[in-house]
Design a protein around this motif. Structure first.
Motif, PDB file in Angstrom:
ATOM      1  N   HIS A   1      22.059  51.240  -7.377  1.00 13.59           N
ATOM      2  CA  HIS A   1      21.841  51.298  -5.930  1.00 13.59           C
ATOM      3  C   HIS A   1      22.987  50.689  -5.133  1.00 13.59           C
ATOM      4  O   HIS A   1      23.412  51.262  -4.123  1.00 13.59           O
ATOM      5  CB  HIS A   1      20.540  50.583  -5.566  1.00 13.59           C
ATOM      6  CG  HIS A   1      19.345  51.142  -6.280  1.00 13.59           C
ATOM      7  ND1 HIS A   1      18.827  52.388  -6.005  1.00 13.59           N
ATOM      8  CD2 HIS A   1      18.592  50.625  -7.269  1.00 13.59           C
ATOM      9  CE1 HIS A   1      17.795  52.609  -6.804  1.00 13.59           C
ATOM     10  NE2 HIS A   1      17.628  51.553  -7.585  1.00 13.59           N
ATOM     11  N   VAL A   2      23.467  49.520  -5.549  1.00 14.09           N
ATOM     12  CA  VAL A   2      24.501  48.829  -4.775  1.00 14.09           C
ATOM     13  C   VAL A   2      25.757  48.532  -5.590  1.00 14.09           C
ATOM     14  O   VAL A   2      26.654  47.862  -5.102  1.00 14.09           O
ATOM     15  CB  VAL A   2      23.954  47.507  -4.173  1.00 14.09           C
ATOM     16  CG1 VAL A   2      22.928  47.787  -3.107  1.00 14.09           C
ATOM     17  CG2 VAL A   2      23.396  46.595  -5.228  1.00 14.09           C
ATOM     18  N   GLY A   3      25.829  48.996  -6.807  1.00 11.85           N
ATOM     19  CA  GLY A   3      26.990  48.755  -7.653  1.00 11.85           C
ATOM     20  C   GLY A   3      26.885  47.423  -8.389  1.00 11.85           C
ATOM     21  O   GLY A   3      26.025  46.600  -8.100  1.00 11.85           O
ATOM     22  N   VAL A   4      27.784  47.230  -9.330  1.00 10.45           N
ATOM     23  CA  VAL A   4      27.765  46.023 -10.149  1.00 10.45           C
ATOM     24  C   VAL A   4      28.115  44.796  -9.311  1.00 10.45           C
ATOM     25  O   VAL A   4      27.445  43.761  -9.381  1.00 10.45           O
ATOM     26  CB  VAL A   4      28.729  46.160 -11.346  1.00 10.45           C
ATOM     27  CG1 VAL A   4      28.820  44.866 -12.120  1.00 10.45           C
ATOM     28  CG2 VAL A   4      28.280  47.287 -12.259  1.00 10.45           C
ATOM     29  N   THR A   5      29.163  44.903  -8.490  1.00 14.61           N
ATOM     30  CA  THR A   5      29.573  43.757  -7.678  1.00 14.61           C
ATOM     31  C   THR A   5      28.502  43.389  -6.669  1.00 14.61           C
ATOM     32  O   THR A   5      28.166  42.218  -6.506  1.00 14.61           O
ATOM     33  CB  THR A   5      30.898  44.060  -6.958  1.00 14.61           C
ATOM     34  OG1 THR A   5      31.880  44.422  -7.923  1.00 14.61           O
ATOM     35  CG2 THR A   5      31.371  42.855  -6.173  1.00 14.61           C
ATOM     36  N   GLY A   6      27.952  44.380  -5.997  1.00 15.95           N
ATOM     37  CA  GLY A   6      26.908  44.109  -5.003  1.00 15.95           C
ATOM     38  C   GLY A   6      25.661  43.510  -5.615  1.00 15.95           C
ATOM     39  O   GLY A   6      25.086  42.563  -5.075  1.00 15.95           O
ATOM     40  N   SER A   7      25.244  44.037  -6.750  1.00 16.85           N
ATOM     41  CA  SER A   7      24.051  43.480  -7.385  1.00 16.85           C
ATOM     42  C   SER A   7      24.340  42.101  -7.967  1.00 16.85           C
ATOM     43  O   SER A   7      23.455  41.239  -7.986  1.00 16.85           O
ATOM     44  CB  SER A   7      23.519  44.429  -8.457  1.00 16.85           C
ATOM     45  OG  SER A   7      24.494  44.702  -9.430  1.00 16.85           O
ATOM     46  N   GLY A   8      25.554  41.863  -8.413  1.00 15.56           N
ATOM     47  CA  GLY A   8      25.917  40.514  -8.873  1.00 15.56           C
ATOM     48  C   GLY A   8      25.877  39.504  -7.743  1.00 15.56           C
ATOM     49  O   GLY A   8      25.404  38.387  -7.902  1.00 15.56           O
ATOM     50  N   LEU A   9      26.366  39.911  -6.571  1.00 12.18           N
ATOM     51  CA  LEU A   9      26.307  39.027  -5.405  1.00 12.18           C
ATOM     52  C   LEU A   9      24.874  38.795  -4.951  1.00 12.18           C
ATOM     53  O   LEU A   9      24.526  37.702  -4.501  1.00 12.18           O
ATOM     54  CB  LEU A   9      27.148  39.599  -4.263  1.00 12.18           C
ATOM     55  CG  LEU A   9      28.652  39.576  -4.489  1.00 12.18           C
ATOM     56  CD1 LEU A   9      29.377  40.320  -3.371  1.00 12.18           C
ATOM     57  CD2 LEU A   9      29.149  38.151  -4.598  1.00 12.18           C
ATOM     58  N   LEU A  10      24.036  39.811  -5.058  1.00 13.29           N
ATOM     59  CA  LEU A  10      22.620  39.634  -4.725  1.00 13.29           C
ATOM     60  C   LEU A  10      21.916  38.738  -5.740  1.00 13.29           C
ATOM     61  O   LEU A  10      20.915  38.087  -5.418  1.00 13.29           O
ATOM     62  CB  LEU A  10      21.914  40.983  -4.643  1.00 13.29           C
ATOM     63  CG  LEU A  10      22.269  41.872  -3.465  1.00 13.29           C
ATOM     64  CD1 LEU A  10      21.627  43.239  -3.628  1.00 13.29           C
ATOM     65  CD2 LEU A  10      21.837  41.233  -2.170  1.00 13.29           C
TER      66      LEU A  10
ATOM     67  N   VAL B   1      21.902  39.034 -15.344  1.00 15.72           N
ATOM     68  CA  VAL B   1      21.883  40.265 -16.135  1.00 15.72           C
ATOM     69  C   VAL B   1      20.754  41.182 -15.663  1.00 15.72           C
ATOM     70  O   VAL B   1      20.944  42.389 -15.487  1.00 15.72           O
ATOM     71  CB  VAL B   1      21.762  39.956 -17.643  1.00 15.72           C
ATOM     72  CG1 VAL B   1      21.451  41.205 -18.444  1.00 15.72           C
ATOM     73  CG2 VAL B   1      23.039  39.307 -18.147  1.00 15.72           C
ATOM     74  N   ALA B   2      19.581  40.623 -15.432  1.00 21.35           N
ATOM     75  CA  ALA B   2      18.438  41.432 -14.987  1.00 21.35           C
ATOM     76  C   ALA B   2      18.682  42.034 -13.610  1.00 21.35           C
ATOM     77  O   ALA B   2      18.391  43.213 -13.385  1.00 21.35           O
ATOM     78  CB  ALA B   2      17.170  40.581 -14.976  1.00 21.35           C
ATOM     79  N   VAL B   3      19.230  41.246 -12.680  1.00 18.96           N
ATOM     80  CA  VAL B   3      19.478  41.761 -11.328  1.00 18.96           C
ATOM     81  C   VAL B   3      20.539  42.849 -11.355  1.00 18.96           C
ATOM     82  O   VAL B   3      20.400  43.883 -10.695  1.00 18.96           O
ATOM     83  CB  VAL B   3      19.861  40.611 -10.368  1.00 18.96           C
ATOM     84  CG1 VAL B   3      20.345  41.134  -9.031  1.00 18.96           C
ATOM     85  CG2 VAL B   3      18.677  39.672 -10.161  1.00 18.96           C
TER      86      VAL B   3
END
Length: 85
Positions: A42-51, A33-35
């Motif tokens: 910056h990178v979208g929900v999917t990208g930040s979820g993968l990060l 949730v925090a990430v």
């Protein structure tokens, strides 16, 4: 249990993951949730979820490393030991 399943259980990465499973269980949701909250613009929900997945593994590793060092002798016994003989 088949020989293939037994071999995969004995793998180093499965031992590592098994030792950190509780820390991963307790930390994954707030970390993800925090990430996502910090990175979705910056990178979208999917990208930040993968990060967030490797960040979850890192936090679980650190939590496991910090808590595994407590020796059992320092934990007071509340109940007497019970013999199962």
């Amino acid at each position: 249990m088949s020989a293939c399943a037994l071999t995969s259980i004995q793998q180093r990465w499965t031992q590592w993951l098994g030792e950190r499973s509780y820390a991963l269980y307790t930390a994954h949701f707030p970390v993800l949730v925090a990430v996502v909250w910090l990175g979705w613009t910056h990178v979208g929900v999917t990208g930040s979820g993968l990060l967030g997945v490797p960040v979850c593994f890192l936090v679980a590793h650190l939590a496991h490393h910090l808590t595994q060092g407590l020796p059992a002798q320092q934990v007071p016994r509340l109940l007497p030991e019970v013999s199962h003989d």
